[in-house]
Every structure is written in C-alpha cells, then in structure tokens.
Scaffold this motif. Structure first.
Motif, PDB file in Angstrom:
ATOM      1  N   SER A 205      40.055  69.311   8.802  1.00  0.00           N
ATOM      2  CA  SER A 205      40.039  68.738  10.142  1.00  0.00           C
ATOM      3  C   SER A 205      39.343  69.701  11.107  1.00  0.00           C
ATOM      4  O   SER A 205      39.040  70.850  10.763  1.00  0.00           O
ATOM      5  CB  SER A 205      41.466  68.452  10.619  1.00  0.00           C
ATOM      6  N   PHE A 206      39.103  69.222  12.327  1.00  0.00           N
ATOM      7  CA  PHE A 206      38.456  70.038  13.345  1.00  0.00           C
ATOM      8  C   PHE A 206      39.319  70.079  14.603  1.00  0.00           C
ATOM      9  O   PHE A 206      39.985  69.093  14.947  1.00  0.00           O
ATOM     10  CB  PHE A 206      37.076  69.472  13.707  1.00  0.00           C
ATOM     11  N   GLN A 207      39.270  71.225  15.284  1.00  0.00           N
ATOM     12  CA  GLN A 207      40.009  71.413  16.527  1.00  0.00           C
ATOM     13  C   GLN A 207      39.048  71.791  17.651  1.00  0.00           C
ATOM     14  O   GLN A 207      38.113  72.569  17.438  1.00  0.00           O
ATOM     15  CB  GLN A 207      41.066  72.510  16.375  1.00  0.00           C
TER      16      GLN A 207
ATOM     17  N   ASP B  40      42.276  72.467   6.243  1.00  0.00           N
ATOM     18  CA  ASP B  40      42.533  71.144   5.678  1.00  0.00           C
ATOM     19  C   ASP B  40      41.376  70.175   5.883  1.00  0.00           C
ATOM     20  O   ASP B  40      41.483  68.991   5.553  1.00  0.00           O
ATOM     21  CB  ASP B  40      43.818  70.552   6.259  1.00  0.00           C
TER      22      ASP B  40
ATOM     23  N   ALA C 155      36.523  74.306  12.370  1.00  0.00           N
ATOM     24  CA  ALA C 155      37.119  73.669  11.199  1.00  0.00           C
ATOM     25  C   ALA C 155      38.399  74.375  10.781  1.00  0.00           C
ATOM     26  O   ALA C 155      38.489  75.608  10.808  1.00  0.00           O
ATOM     27  CB  ALA C 155      36.127  73.677  10.042  1.00  0.00           C
ATOM     28  N   ASP C 156      39.392  73.579  10.383  1.00  0.00           N
ATOM     29  CA  ASP C 156      40.622  74.096   9.796  1.00  0.00           C
ATOM     30  C   ASP C 156      40.521  74.059   8.280  1.00  0.00           C
ATOM     31  O   ASP C 156      39.643  73.413   7.702  1.00  0.00           O
ATOM     32  CB  ASP C 156      41.825  73.267  10.245  1.00  0.00           C
TER      33      ASP C 156
ATOM     34  N   TRP D 108      33.765  72.745  18.341  1.00  0.00           N
ATOM     35  CA  TRP D 108      34.874  72.346  17.469  1.00  0.00           C
ATOM     36  C   TRP D 108      34.858  73.230  16.230  1.00  0.00           C
ATOM     37  O   TRP D 108      33.819  73.386  15.591  1.00  0.00           O
ATOM     38  CB  TRP D 108      34.724  70.879  17.055  1.00  0.00           C
TER      39      TRP D 108
ATOM     40  N   SER E  22      36.527  59.957   7.881  1.00  0.00           N
ATOM     41  CA  SER E  22      37.624  60.230   8.805  1.00  0.00           C
ATOM     42  C   SER E  22      37.029  60.246  10.209  1.00  0.00           C
ATOM     43  O   SER E  22      35.841  60.538  10.387  1.00  0.00           O
ATOM     44  CB  SER E  22      38.311  61.561   8.488  1.00  0.00           C
TER      45      SER E  22
ATOM     46  N   LEU F 279      37.195  61.386  14.304  1.00  0.00           N
ATOM     47  CA  LEU F 279      37.683  62.362  15.266  1.00  0.00           C
ATOM     48  C   LEU F 279      37.400  61.860  16.674  1.00  0.00           C
ATOM     49  O   LEU F 279      36.238  61.746  17.071  1.00  0.00           O
ATOM     50  CB  LEU F 279      36.986  63.711  15.038  1.00  0.00           C
TER      51      LEU F 279
ATOM     52  N   SER G 284      33.010  69.896   3.496  1.00  0.00           N
ATOM     53  CA  SER G 284      34.190  69.944   2.635  1.00  0.00           C
ATOM     54  C   SER G 284      34.060  71.071   1.619  1.00  0.00           C
ATOM     55  O   SER G 284      33.064  71.800   1.590  1.00  0.00           O
ATOM     56  CB  SER G 284      34.390  68.595   1.936  1.00  0.00           C
TER      57      SER G 284
END
Length: 382
Positions: free
Chosen positions: A187-189, A185, A182-183, A180, A143, A145, A113
C-alpha cells in the motif's frame, strides 16, 4: 510514404552548431539508405488496440520477458494491455476495466510489487484516484487509492531509503503535488503535500537527482515556468529552490534523461508548439538548469527519451501530431543533438512510448492512433 525518414538540415531546428553524428560515420539502415545521425526507424506494422490512447507505457507486464505496451483508454474508463511477441509485434489485447467515470489519464510503470513483473500506476482524473495495477501472467489485478484533487500526472522513484518504489502525483485542482511512500504490504501512504513554492498551476512532474546526490528531487511545470524542489530522502519534498526556466507555452509532458552523461537529471519538455531541453547545470548545492531550444513543431502531444540510434546516448523522440510526424533528435552524449530526423505517421496519432520490442537491445517506438484505435510499430533497424 509512411515510415520514410528524412533528415532536416535547418540549422534553426537544432542546437548542434553543425554536429550531426556521434561516430562521424554514416549508418546504413535496413533499406540500404545511409543516415549520418544513425536514426533507422522503419514502420513494421499496425496492430489493433481497441482503444484511443491518451498515454502509453511499456514494460514486461505479464512475465514472459517480452516488452508489452499499456494504453490509457480515457473515454472507455479502462486500460488496454498489448502483449509483446518478442519479434516486434503484439498479440491480442487484454482490457482491464476501471471504475465508471475514472477517465484514466497519465501512467507510470515500474516494479511496484515484490515480484519481477512490471506494474502500472494510473492517474484517474475523473474520480480522483490512482489505480495500482499489479502485472501477472493472468493480466492486471487492481487496487484503488483515493487521492482527491484531479490527478493529472504521476511519476515513480525511490523517495526514501527503503527499496520500494514511491510516487509523486500532480493535483491540478489544488495546484499542488503530493508524495506517496510505499509500505511493506504494497500500500501507499501520503507523506507530503507540496505547493511548489510560488509557482501555481502545477500540471506535470519528472523525478531525478538535480542537486545534492543521494535524494530524488521533483521538477515540475506550471504557469509557463519550470521549477525544482529538493527531496529530503525521507519521502518529504522541500519548497522550491530554483526557477529552472520560463517557457512560452504550457508544458504538456516532461521526460527525464542524461543528455550530457554527467549523472545529473536533464529534461526534455514539450509544449503544443515545440520542444525544449533543460540540462542540469552541475551545481551540487542547488537545483539549476541551462536551457536550450531544439525546435518548433505543430500540434506536439507527447515526448519520449530513449536510445533509438543504438549509440549509447539518450535521444529525444517527439510526437508532432499537427505535422503528422515523429521527430527524432539524436543525442550526441555531450548535451548537444544531431539534426532532427522526421518520420511520417498517421494524422490521428495521440501518444507514443518506447521499448525493445524485438530483443536487439535498441529501443523501438510505438505510436497510438486515436481514430483507427490501432498502434503503429517503428522498429530501430540499422
């Protein structure tokens, strides 16, 4: 006596050709005993953990500048935070429950973070997810995923050009690893799915630079083989470019370091029967390694790479549960290691981690004890 250290003189257990000390001068440990390898780990105390850990990580997870420890409580579907006191011990544990049936397995710790408090990624093999645990002075917030595919190992690194940590996850069900990114915000993609080329049964990974500088590569084990795949610097991972080593038993864990101080990733690998080191071969065009065995041990469960001698070199710390021993291979900084030092531990040890628990700038060792649901602290005290 628990915590008593002994130095092995068996030449077959070390790759040093007789070298035993970086400085050449014996170190006097806190108990007045000289040790030519500078390994002065003394058992300080046991602390209640309330969990039987299958993995541990260390870091400042509550923002008080002390090193804490987090245990992965597989049977209890939770993680347990032991807050460090800064004096070599821990305060009362704080349990973070995960989903029922999560079965948390591997973990990785880092600054995920935007704050300065360390966070934890947890690979949950029971429900095919990763828990993202954000550290704070009030404990973890979670959170989840969904990842699919029986995640068994996870590693953090910068896989693209931004300043956020990304991660690689092992999917043992599909015999692949996934990258993956990190964005902004938090989150991870999913950025890439990689089968590692011709190496099946991928089960553990470590990340670092092993070929062209500037991009993080993936080194992974599977089917008694260790391979390497190049990072492309954009979150994607190329196919296998090197078979790094063939090992006699399946790799349980791999940890990265720099044992010869050339800036290239080196790796300590433990199997159930021993430990092997792979040294990056320095080839700037291809990911390759030179292999050397360190020693055979019974019931190896875990390994850590850290400077526990205070000499500035990466050492290898092995948890040999079958022998009820910690085994420390002191690094000499040139790719070789001093004679192994063994330290007696309990017979239910299940995981280890390292961190500077008392602020003396030397890494201490924490051992989880499954049967008693405690942790034992071994302080590095010259």
């Amino acid at each position: 006596m628990s915590g008593e250290a002994t130095t092995s003189s068996d030449a077959d257990d070390t790759s040093t050709s007789g070298e035993t000390s970086t400085s050449g001068e014996p170190v006097v440990c806190g108990d007045g005993v000289q040790d030519s390898n500078g390994v002065c780990l003394s058992e300080a105390a046991d602390f209640p953990a309330g969990a039987s850990a299958v993995a541990m990580v260390s870091g400042d997870f509550n923002g008080d500048a002390n090193i804490d420890v987090v245990l992965s409580n597989n049977a209890g579907d939770s993680v347990v935070l032991l807050p460090g006191t800064g004096a070599g011990g821990f305060g009362a544990s704080l349990v973070t429950p995960l989903a029922v049936g999560a079965e948390p397995q591997a973990m990785a710790a880092g600054l995920i973070s935007d704050d300065t408090v360390a966070d934890v990624l947890v690979a949950n093999v029971g429900n095919n997810t990763v828990s993202i645990l954000s550290g704070s002075d009030a404990g973890f917030s979670e959170s989840v995923l969904p990842t699919g595919g029986l995640p068994s190992d996870v590693a953090l690194a910068h896989l693209n050009e931004d300043d956020r940590l990304d991660f690689v996850l092992v999917n043992t069900e599909d015999e692949v690893f996934t990258a993956w990114t990190a964005d902004d915000d938090g989150s991870f993609q999913l950025s890439d799915v990689n089968d590692g080329g011709p190496i099946p049964f991928i089960d553990t990974v470590v990340l670092g630079e092993v070929a062209l500088p500037g991009a993080i590569d993936v080194v992974f084990s599977g089917d008694l083989v260790v391979g390497a795949s190049p990072g492309n610097g954009d979150g994607s991972i190329g196919e296998t470019v090197a078979v790094a080593a063939e090992i006699s038993a399946s790799a349980l864990h791999m940890r990265g370091g720099d044992f010869n101080e050339d800036g290239e990733l080196d790796i300590a690998i433990v199997t159930a029967v021993g430990v092997v080191v792979l040294l990056g071969d320095g080839d700037p065009l291809e990911a390759g390694f030179d292999e050397q065995g360190l020693g055979a041990h019974d019931g190896v469960l875990d390994v850590a790479v850290a400077d526990v001698t205070g000499e500035g070199n990466d050492d290898v710390v092995v948890l040999a549960a079958g022998d009820s021993e910690l085994v420390v291979y002191p690094g000499l900084g040139n790719g070789n290691f001093g004679s192994p030092v063994t330290i007696e531990i309990g017979d239910s040890a299940s995981a280890i981690t390292v961190g500077d628990l008392d602020g003396d700038e030397r890494k201490d060792v924490v051992v989880a004890n499954a049967d008693t649901q405690t942790v034992s602290v071994f302080l590095a005290e010259p």
